[in-house]
Design an enzyme around this catalytic site. Structure first.
Site, PDB file in Angstrom:
ATOM      1  N   GLY A  99      34.300  37.418  35.240  1.00  0.00           N
ATOM      2  CA  GLY A  99      33.095  37.653  34.441  1.00  0.00           C
ATOM      3  C   GLY A  99      33.442  38.339  33.125  1.00  0.00           C
ATOM      4  O   GLY A  99      33.691  37.687  32.136  1.00  0.00           O
ATOM      5  N   SER A 195      40.301  34.172  36.279  1.00  0.00           N
ATOM      6  CA  SER A 195      39.568  34.553  35.080  1.00  0.00           C
ATOM      7  C   SER A 195      39.691  36.054  34.838  1.00  0.00           C
ATOM      8  O   SER A 195      40.797  36.579  34.794  1.00  0.00           O
ATOM      9  CB  SER A 195      38.119  34.079  35.174  1.00  0.00           C
ATOM     10  OG  SER A 195      37.492  34.116  33.933  1.00  0.00           O
ATOM     11  N   TYR A 196      38.563  36.766  34.682  1.00  0.00           N
ATOM     12  CA  TYR A 196      38.668  38.214  34.473  1.00  0.00           C
ATOM     13  C   TYR A 196      39.178  38.932  35.720  1.00  0.00           C
ATOM     14  O   TYR A 196      39.549  40.103  35.650  1.00  0.00           O
ATOM     15  CB  TYR A 196      37.331  38.804  34.019  1.00  0.00           C
ATOM     16  CG  TYR A 196      37.511  40.178  33.396  1.00  0.00           C
ATOM     17  CD1 TYR A 196      37.933  40.312  32.075  1.00  0.00           C
ATOM     18  CD2 TYR A 196      37.294  41.332  34.142  1.00  0.00           C
ATOM     19  CE1 TYR A 196      38.139  41.557  31.520  1.00  0.00           C
ATOM     20  CE2 TYR A 196      37.496  42.582  33.591  1.00  0.00           C
ATOM     21  CZ  TYR A 196      37.915  42.698  32.279  1.00  0.00           C
ATOM     22  OH  TYR A 196      38.138  43.939  31.729  1.00  0.00           O
ATOM     23  N   ASP A 414      41.890  24.062  30.697  1.00  0.00           N
ATOM     24  CA  ASP A 414      41.019  25.185  30.365  1.00  0.00           C
ATOM     25  C   ASP A 414      41.385  25.710  28.989  1.00  0.00           C
ATOM     26  O   ASP A 414      42.546  26.012  28.723  1.00  0.00           O
ATOM     27  CB  ASP A 414      41.204  26.287  31.418  1.00  0.00           C
ATOM     28  CG  ASP A 414      40.458  27.571  31.081  1.00  0.00           C
ATOM     29  OD1 ASP A 414      39.446  27.504  30.363  1.00  0.00           O
ATOM     30  OD2 ASP A 414      40.887  28.640  31.566  1.00  0.00           O
ATOM     31  N   HIS A 466      39.306  25.595  34.407  1.00  0.00           N
ATOM     32  CA  HIS A 466      39.330  27.029  34.657  1.00  0.00           C
ATOM     33  C   HIS A 466      39.267  27.345  36.146  1.00  0.00           C
ATOM     34  O   HIS A 466      39.954  28.239  36.631  1.00  0.00           O
ATOM     35  CB  HIS A 466      38.137  27.664  33.928  1.00  0.00           C
ATOM     36  CG  HIS A 466      38.192  29.147  33.834  1.00  0.00           C
ATOM     37  ND1 HIS A 466      39.189  29.827  33.172  1.00  0.00           N
ATOM     38  CD2 HIS A 466      37.346  30.100  34.308  1.00  0.00           C
ATOM     39  CE1 HIS A 466      38.952  31.125  33.227  1.00  0.00           C
ATOM     40  NE2 HIS A 466      37.833  31.321  33.933  1.00  0.00           N
TER      41      HIS A 466
END
Length: 492
Positions: A99, A195-196, A414, A466
Site C-alpha cells: 500500500g 510491493s510496499y 510492472d 505487479h
C-alpha cells in the site's frame, strides 16, 4: 518521484526504526502485555466452518482478531488457511500486502496465493488451482490497524501509521497469535509479500531476529523471507523505475532526460522542475495503461469487452486523477485472471463480497461495528503515512548475516516497482555470485531468469505484472516450491 511517496509523490523521509531489544527493555513488558491482551480466546472459537458460496474443502480455516495495543484498542484481523494436506507437517507462511494501507485478504488471499477466488460481482468463491496452501499453511494479516477489518479505537492511530509501528504491531500479533495456536510455535516459518511489503517483510523479519536474540526461549522459528516487486531503496528504485519507463517506450527521450536532470532522488522534497517532468510523463505520455501491468488492457478498455462497469476506477484503481495529477500507490493491481482473460476492474468484486453481512459473520469479522465500509485499500493511511525507511539494503545485510533464506522476485511487466529498480538496488549489495544468470523453466517454458548470490536469490517471472501469482500462477507456484525447498530454480 511520483511512484515513491505516500500519494505517489516524493520519496518519504528516512526514519530510523528502534530495535526490539530496546522495546523489550525492562523484562520484555511489551510482549507480555501483547500476549495478555491478544491471547484471549482460543483457536477453536476462531474456527471458520465455511464462507458463503465457498466450494467444499478438506483443510481447516480460522479467522478473527488479535489485539496488539490495549491502550489504543488496536486489533489486527487474520485469516489462516491451513495446508490442503499434511498441515501439521508443513511450514507456516505469513503473507503481507503493501500500500501502504492495502489488504492482504483482498489481494494475497483473494487474487494471488489463497485457495479461493471471488466470482463476478461477489456472488461466491471458486478454487485456485495454484494456491500456495498446497505447500504451506497460509496466514493472511490485514496490517496495520485501519486496513480492511483491522481497527483501532483511537481514531488518530489511522493518521499516525508508519513503518516502525507497523512492524512492532506485527511482531506483537505473532507473539499473541502463536499463544493462541501453540502448534505453530517452533514450526518452520517464512514471511512473504510484495510491493510496499518490500518494507513490511524485511522490517518484521528484523524485529523477529532481535526478539529471538532477547528471548531466553525463542519460539518464532523464522527461516526466510520472500519479497516480490518490493519497494527496496528510494534512490536506486527511482533511477531503475525511470529507466524502465524509457527502455519500454513509455516516455520520450526528452522527458527521460528532463527527469534525470531535474529530480534529486536522495531527497524527500520534489523540485518544481522535477514535478513538472514527472507529471508530464504520467499524464501525457503514459496514456491510459495499467502501470502495474503494461501489456494488459486498462480497466476502461476491459470493461467494454466484458460488459462490466467502470466503477473500479472510482474506487481507486492503479491511477487516479486528483487536482490534475496522476496518483500511484504501492498497492496490488486490480487485474485478476478469468477463464476468458484478464478483468482489470475486479476491486469491486472483493468489496462487494467482504462487505456482505453473512460473509463478515462467517469470518468473525467486524465484530465491533467499524464505522466505515471494508475497502481493499485505505486512502487515509496512504495519505498520512508517517515514517518510511529510505533503504532496505542494510536490513537485507542483517538478515543474510543472521542466516535467513532471502529471495527477491520481480514480475517483468510492472512499471511501478519494476524489475530494473529491484536489480539496480540489489546490485549495490555487492554480493558474490554463486550461480550466474540463467533461464529457469516451468512447464517446459522459460519461467523467467535467476541469479544466485551468497545469501540471496533473485528471480524474474516472465510475463508477470505487479502481482506475480495473479498473472503467472503456475510459474509463481513453481518458484514458491523452490523457495521452500531452498533449491535454485530449475534450469530445465
Amino acid at each position: 518521484m511520483a511512484p515513491r511517496g505516500r500519494n505517489g509523490a516524493a520519496a518519504m523521509a528516512v526514519a530510523v526504526a528502534s530495535v526490539v531489544v530496546a522495546w523489550l527493555a525492562g523484562g520484555g513488558g511489551g510482549v507480555v502485555a501483547a500476549a495478555a491482551v491478544g491471547g484471549g480466546g482460543c483457536a477453536s472459537s476462531d474456527r471458520l466452518e465455511a464462507l458463503p458460496g465457498q466450494p467444499a474443502v478438506a483443510f481447516a480455516q480460522y479467522a478473527g482478531y488479535v489485539a496488539v495495543n490495549e491502550a489504543s484498542g488496536r486489533a489486527l484481523f487474520y485469516w489462516l488457511t491451513e495446508a490442503a494436506g499434511d498441515a501439521s507437517m508443513k511450514p507456516l507462511v505469513l503473507w503481507l500486502n503493501g500500500g501502504p494501507g492495502c489488504s492482504s485478504i483482498a489481494y494475497g488471499a483473494s487474487e494471488e496465493i489463497g485457495p479461493f477466488r471471488i466470482k463476478t460481482n461477489g456472488t461466491g468463491l471458486y478454487l485456485n488451482k495454484y494456491s500456495w496452501n498446497r505447500e504451506a499453511n497460509l496466514l493472511f494479516l490485514e496490517s496495520p490497524a485501519g486496513v480492511g477489518f483491522s481497527y483501532s479505537n483511537t481514531t488518530s492511530d489511522l493518521k499516525t501509521s508508519g513503518d516502525e509501528r507497523t512492524a512492532q504491531d506485527a511482531l506483537k500479533f505473532l507473539v499473541s497469535w502463536m499463544s493462541r495456536f501453540p502448534q505453530y510455535r517452533h514450526r518452520d516459518f517464512y514471511i512473504a509479500g510484495e510491493s510496499y511489503a518490500g518494507h513490511y517483510v524485511p522490517q518484521l523479519a528484523r524485529k523477529i531476529v532481535e526478539f529471538n536474540k532477547a528471548s531466553p526461549n525463542p519460539f518464532i522459528n523464522l527461516k526466510g523471507i520472500l519479497v516480490g516487486n518490493g519497494v527496496t531503496d528510494n534512490y536506486y528504485d527511482n533511477i531503475g523505475t525511470v529507466t524502465y519507463w524509457w527502455t519500454h517506450a513509455m516516455i520520450s527521450d526528452a522527458t527521460y532526460k528532463a527527469i534525470m536532470s531535474s529530480c534529486n532522488f536522495t531527497s524527500a522534497n520534489v523540485s518544481r522542475l522535477c514535478n513538472r517532468a514527472m507529471s508530464y510523463a504520467m499524464n501525457h505520455e503514459f496514456g491510459d495503461i495499467d502501470q502495474y501491468s503494461i501489456y494488459t488492457p486498462s480497466c476502461a478498455a476491459a470493461a467494454a469487452n466484458v460488459n462490466a462497469t467502470a466503477t473500479a476506477t472510482a474506487g481507486g484503481r492503479h491511477r487516479r486523477r486528483r487536482r490534475g495529477k496522476a496518483v500511484l500507490r504501492f498497492k496490488d493491481t486490480f487485474i485478476r485472471r478469468r477463464s476468458f482473460g484478464y478483468d482489470p476492474c475486479t476491486e469491486t468484486y472483493a468489496e462487494k463480497y467482504y462487505n456482505r453481512p453473512d460473509v463478515q459473520e462467517a469470518m468473525h469479522a467486524n465484530t465491533t461495528g467499524i464505522p466505515y465500509r471494508w475497502t481493499a485499500c485505505s486512502d487515509v493511511l496512504i495519505k498520512t503515512w508517517r515514517d518510511s525507511e529510505f533503504s532496505m539494503l542494510p536490513t537485507y545485510r542483517l538478515l543474510m548475516k543472521a542466516g535467513l533464506r532471502v529471495w527477491v522476485f520481480s514480475g517483468d511487466t510492472d512499471s511501478v516497482v519494476p524489475v530494473t529498480a529491484t536489480r539496480f538496488a540489489l546490485s549495490h549489495l555487492g554480493l558474490k555470485t554463486k550461480i550466474r544468470w540463467y533461464p529457469w523453466y516451468s512447464a517446459r517454458q522459460v519461467g523467467g531468469w535467476s541469479e544466485v548470490y551468497e545469501g540471496l536469490t533473485f528471480a524474474s517471472v516472465r510475463g508477470a505484472g505487479h502481482e506475480v501469482p495473479l498473472f503467472q500462477p503456475r510459474r509463481a507456484f513453481r518458484m514458491f516450491q523452490s523457495f521452500l525447498a531452498g533449491e535454485p530454480l530449475p534450469k530445465s
